[in-house]
Write a protein that holds these residues in place. Sequence first.
Motif, PDB file in Angstrom:
ATOM      1  N   VAL A 170       0.783  -1.169   0.072  1.00 52.78           N
ATOM      2  CA  VAL A 170       0.163  -0.133   0.015  1.00 52.78           C
ATOM      3  C   VAL A 170       0.660   1.031  -0.089  1.00 52.78           C
ATOM      4  O   VAL A 170       0.768   2.092  -0.719  1.00 52.78           O
ATOM      5  CB  VAL A 170      -1.123   0.208   1.291  1.00 52.78           C
ATOM      6  CG1 VAL A 170      -1.678   1.331   1.373  1.00 52.78           C
ATOM      7  CG2 VAL A 170      -1.889  -1.089   1.286  1.00 52.78           C
TER       8      VAL A 170
ATOM      9  N   ASP B  67      -1.008 -12.198  -3.287  1.00 49.89           N
ATOM     10  CA  ASP B  67      -1.939 -11.591  -2.114  1.00 49.89           C
ATOM     11  C   ASP B  67      -1.445 -10.015  -2.350  1.00 49.89           C
ATOM     12  O   ASP B  67      -2.580  -9.308  -2.145  1.00 49.89           O
ATOM     13  CB  ASP B  67      -1.558 -12.319  -0.957  1.00 49.89           C
ATOM     14  CG  ASP B  67      -1.840 -13.488  -0.756  1.00 49.89           C
ATOM     15  OD1 ASP B  67      -2.729 -14.302  -1.447  1.00 49.89           O
ATOM     16  OD2 ASP B  67      -1.067 -14.105   0.303  1.00 49.89           O
ATOM     17  N   TRP B  68      -0.245  -9.730  -2.339  1.00 41.85           N
ATOM     18  CA  TRP B  68      -0.040  -8.125  -2.369  1.00 41.85           C
ATOM     19  C   TRP B  68      -0.787  -7.504  -3.767  1.00 41.85           C
ATOM     20  O   TRP B  68      -1.335  -6.382  -3.960  1.00 41.85           O
ATOM     21  CB  TRP B  68       1.388  -7.829  -2.533  1.00 41.85           C
ATOM     22  CG  TRP B  68       2.097  -8.046  -1.502  1.00 41.85           C
ATOM     23  CD1 TRP B  68       1.554  -8.449  -0.059  1.00 41.85           C
ATOM     24  CD2 TRP B  68       3.565  -8.036  -1.003  1.00 41.85           C
ATOM     25  NE1 TRP B  68       2.497  -8.616   0.707  1.00 41.85           N
ATOM     26  CE2 TRP B  68       3.689  -8.378   0.344  1.00 41.85           C
ATOM     27  CE3 TRP B  68       4.549  -7.757  -1.901  1.00 41.85           C
ATOM     28  CZ2 TRP B  68       4.868  -8.273   0.702  1.00 41.85           C
ATOM     29  CZ3 TRP B  68       5.669  -7.567  -1.341  1.00 41.85           C
ATOM     30  CH2 TRP B  68       5.888  -7.766   0.054  1.00 41.85           C
TER      31      TRP B  68
ATOM     32  N   HIS C 144      -3.609  -8.788  -5.220  1.00 37.35           N
ATOM     33  CA  HIS C 144      -4.969  -8.578  -5.011  1.00 37.35           C
ATOM     34  C   HIS C 144      -5.522  -7.644  -4.094  1.00 37.35           C
ATOM     35  O   HIS C 144      -6.290  -6.984  -4.353  1.00 37.35           O
ATOM     36  CB  HIS C 144      -5.328  -9.877  -4.525  1.00 37.35           C
ATOM     37  CG  HIS C 144      -5.567 -10.978  -5.503  1.00 37.35           C
ATOM     38  ND1 HIS C 144      -6.489 -11.201  -6.386  1.00 37.35           N
ATOM     39  CD2 HIS C 144      -4.816 -12.191  -5.599  1.00 37.35           C
ATOM     40  CE1 HIS C 144      -6.207 -12.186  -6.658  1.00 37.35           C
ATOM     41  NE2 HIS C 144      -5.339 -13.063  -6.565  1.00 37.35           N
ATOM     42  N   LEU C 145      -4.383  -7.136  -3.093  1.00 39.22           N
ATOM     43  CA  LEU C 145      -4.726  -6.137  -2.335  1.00 39.22           C
ATOM     44  C   LEU C 145      -4.369  -4.706  -3.069  1.00 39.22           C
ATOM     45  O   LEU C 145      -5.434  -3.846  -2.945  1.00 39.22           O
ATOM     46  CB  LEU C 145      -3.668  -6.056  -1.129  1.00 39.22           C
ATOM     47  CG  LEU C 145      -3.582  -4.747  -0.264  1.00 39.22           C
ATOM     48  CD1 LEU C 145      -4.904  -4.764   0.561  1.00 39.22           C
ATOM     49  CD2 LEU C 145      -2.667  -5.001   0.776  1.00 39.22           C
TER      50      LEU C 145
ATOM     51  N   LYS D 113      -7.647  -4.156  -4.856  1.00 45.19           N
ATOM     52  CA  LYS D 113      -8.868  -3.650  -4.118  1.00 45.19           C
ATOM     53  C   LYS D 113      -8.565  -2.258  -3.907  1.00 45.19           C
ATOM     54  O   LYS D 113      -9.661  -1.410  -3.795  1.00 45.19           O
ATOM     55  CB  LYS D 113      -8.693  -4.674  -2.873  1.00 45.19           C
ATOM     56  CG  LYS D 113     -10.036  -4.276  -2.130  1.00 45.19           C
ATOM     57  CD  LYS D 113      -9.930  -5.557  -0.933  1.00 45.19           C
ATOM     58  CE  LYS D 113     -11.150  -5.026  -0.024  1.00 45.19           C
ATOM     59  NZ  LYS D 113     -11.214  -6.134   1.165  1.00 45.19           N
ATOM     60  N   ARG D 114      -7.442  -1.852  -3.424  1.00 44.11           N
ATOM     61  CA  ARG D 114      -7.241  -0.645  -2.628  1.00 44.11           C
ATOM     62  C   ARG D 114      -7.100   0.515  -3.855  1.00 44.11           C
ATOM     63  O   ARG D 114      -7.284   1.510  -3.488  1.00 44.11           O
ATOM     64  CB  ARG D 114      -5.973  -0.692  -1.882  1.00 44.11           C
ATOM     65  CG  ARG D 114      -6.059  -1.345  -0.417  1.00 44.11           C
ATOM     66  CD  ARG D 114      -7.212  -0.781   0.522  1.00 44.11           C
ATOM     67  NE  ARG D 114      -6.346   0.626   0.899  1.00 44.11           N
ATOM     68  CZ  ARG D 114      -5.851   0.724   1.985  1.00 44.11           C
ATOM     69  NH1 ARG D 114      -5.351  -0.364   2.644  1.00 44.11           N
ATOM     70  NH2 ARG D 114      -5.149   1.904   2.239  1.00 44.11           N
TER      71      ARG D 114
END
Length: 502
Positions: free
Chosen positions: A369, A392-393, A395-396, A399-400
């Motif tokens: 982030v 996973d990063w 996907h994050l 999303k963000r």
Amino acid sequence: MTAFQPDRSWIHDTPRPPLAIAHRGASAYAFDNTLRAFRLAHELGADMWEVDVRLTADGVPVAFHDADLKAVCGRDLGVGDVTAAALAELTAAAGRPAPLFADIAALAARTGTGIYLDAKEGEAATRAVGLLLENRVERAIVGANTSDYCASLLAAGCPYPVSILVGLGSDPFPIAEGCGAQIVHPCWERAGARPDMLLDAAFFARAHERGLPVVTWHEERMEVVEALVKMPVLGICSDQPEMVARYKSADGPRPEIVCHRGACKIAPENTRSAARAAWSAGFDFVELDVRETADGHLVVHHDSTLDRTTSGTGDLAGRTLADLADLDAGVRSDPFFAGERVPRLDEIVDLAFAAGGRLYVELKQADPVRTVETVLKRMAGEDVFFWSANADWLHLIRKRFPQALLMARPQDFDTLGACLAAFEADIIEFNRGNATATDIETVRKAGKKVMIAYMGSDASEMERLLALEPDLFNVNEPFQVARLLAGLEGDRGAASKPSLPV
């Protein structure tokens, strides 16, 4: 005495772009007037090398700018006070080996490069010209700093065209007429922020009336170089010859070039110098790797450890930003880059913004982030894309930051369909082993961009991958790719230039 007589008519051509004349070699990336500087200049696309020549005590022409050895060797000796062998020993010990001009002339002949000779004395010019003729160097210019020197060169029957270098505040045309110079070379780099504005229509009209080609001063300011390139000049001197004939992906069906860890064969990988070199050459993207220090700062560095590319040892993650500031990230690449530091991510982002460059950001070990926030705070979303081996990063990030561009690799998935579906990637990166016309067409039909990564230097393999027409080409050898593309587009001279170890 050789019978070779070079043709001088080429100076009346108006090449587009102008000739790139590497000032003392690629002296922004190597110690000036060294063989490494000239090899790098060749790699960067220079058409000519400007070489300073002096004579040693035993009458050998060598490449050396200063009259004495104080700056290079810390010795109160003149170049003319030592033999060629002694000079070679002293300069090698100082880490800046001064080459024989004979070796430079041979290298120029081998690479098809021209020489802009700045001989500091008449006998040095005579002997250097003899070496150029022996090596059958077609294109050379002999520069003169004074009218008397110019006239004496011409009176002695110099077989190459002679230019007159004219300082600021002097009118070059009466000077040229008085000494018979065949080229005018205004040395006006110190005439304020925009010396190019002195070269107006009236200036070129006077040059044209007299049949005098124009070569300009050494210039490294991008806005000035871009202005000079559009003018009817024969050549532009520069410490950064790549700035003169920049790569343009918009010209024809060319891919956008991604420079892996920056121009990593020119300057130390993942440094400010490597990024600047890539964007100065017109390449589109710089790929960089992001890690996090022990005190939470985002820095640009590939390996998890410091040993390979810096003066430090051990894990980067265990060091603070202050610890990294004490390390040298350049000297292992080349002594010229001693003092280069591990850059912060925001420093590279600022460079990209200032240069109009774009970024491919790979997250190695860093807060995803904060990484994306740091980049997008300064850069437009379309000018950067992100990837990480940590799905996973990604996907994050999706999303963000729905506006962020993401990359995916088919090699990380069981099927191409799964790759296309994962976190709605915008760019799909193939490699030399899995890039096929069928899969690339599938990606294009899905509305995604295609990137191919190739870190080798085999020209036939590059040509095979380019034939697949990727939108982006991620490489370690961007200058070789540029030469290859120029050849495929019809500039066989560019394609035939041999690569040199640098």
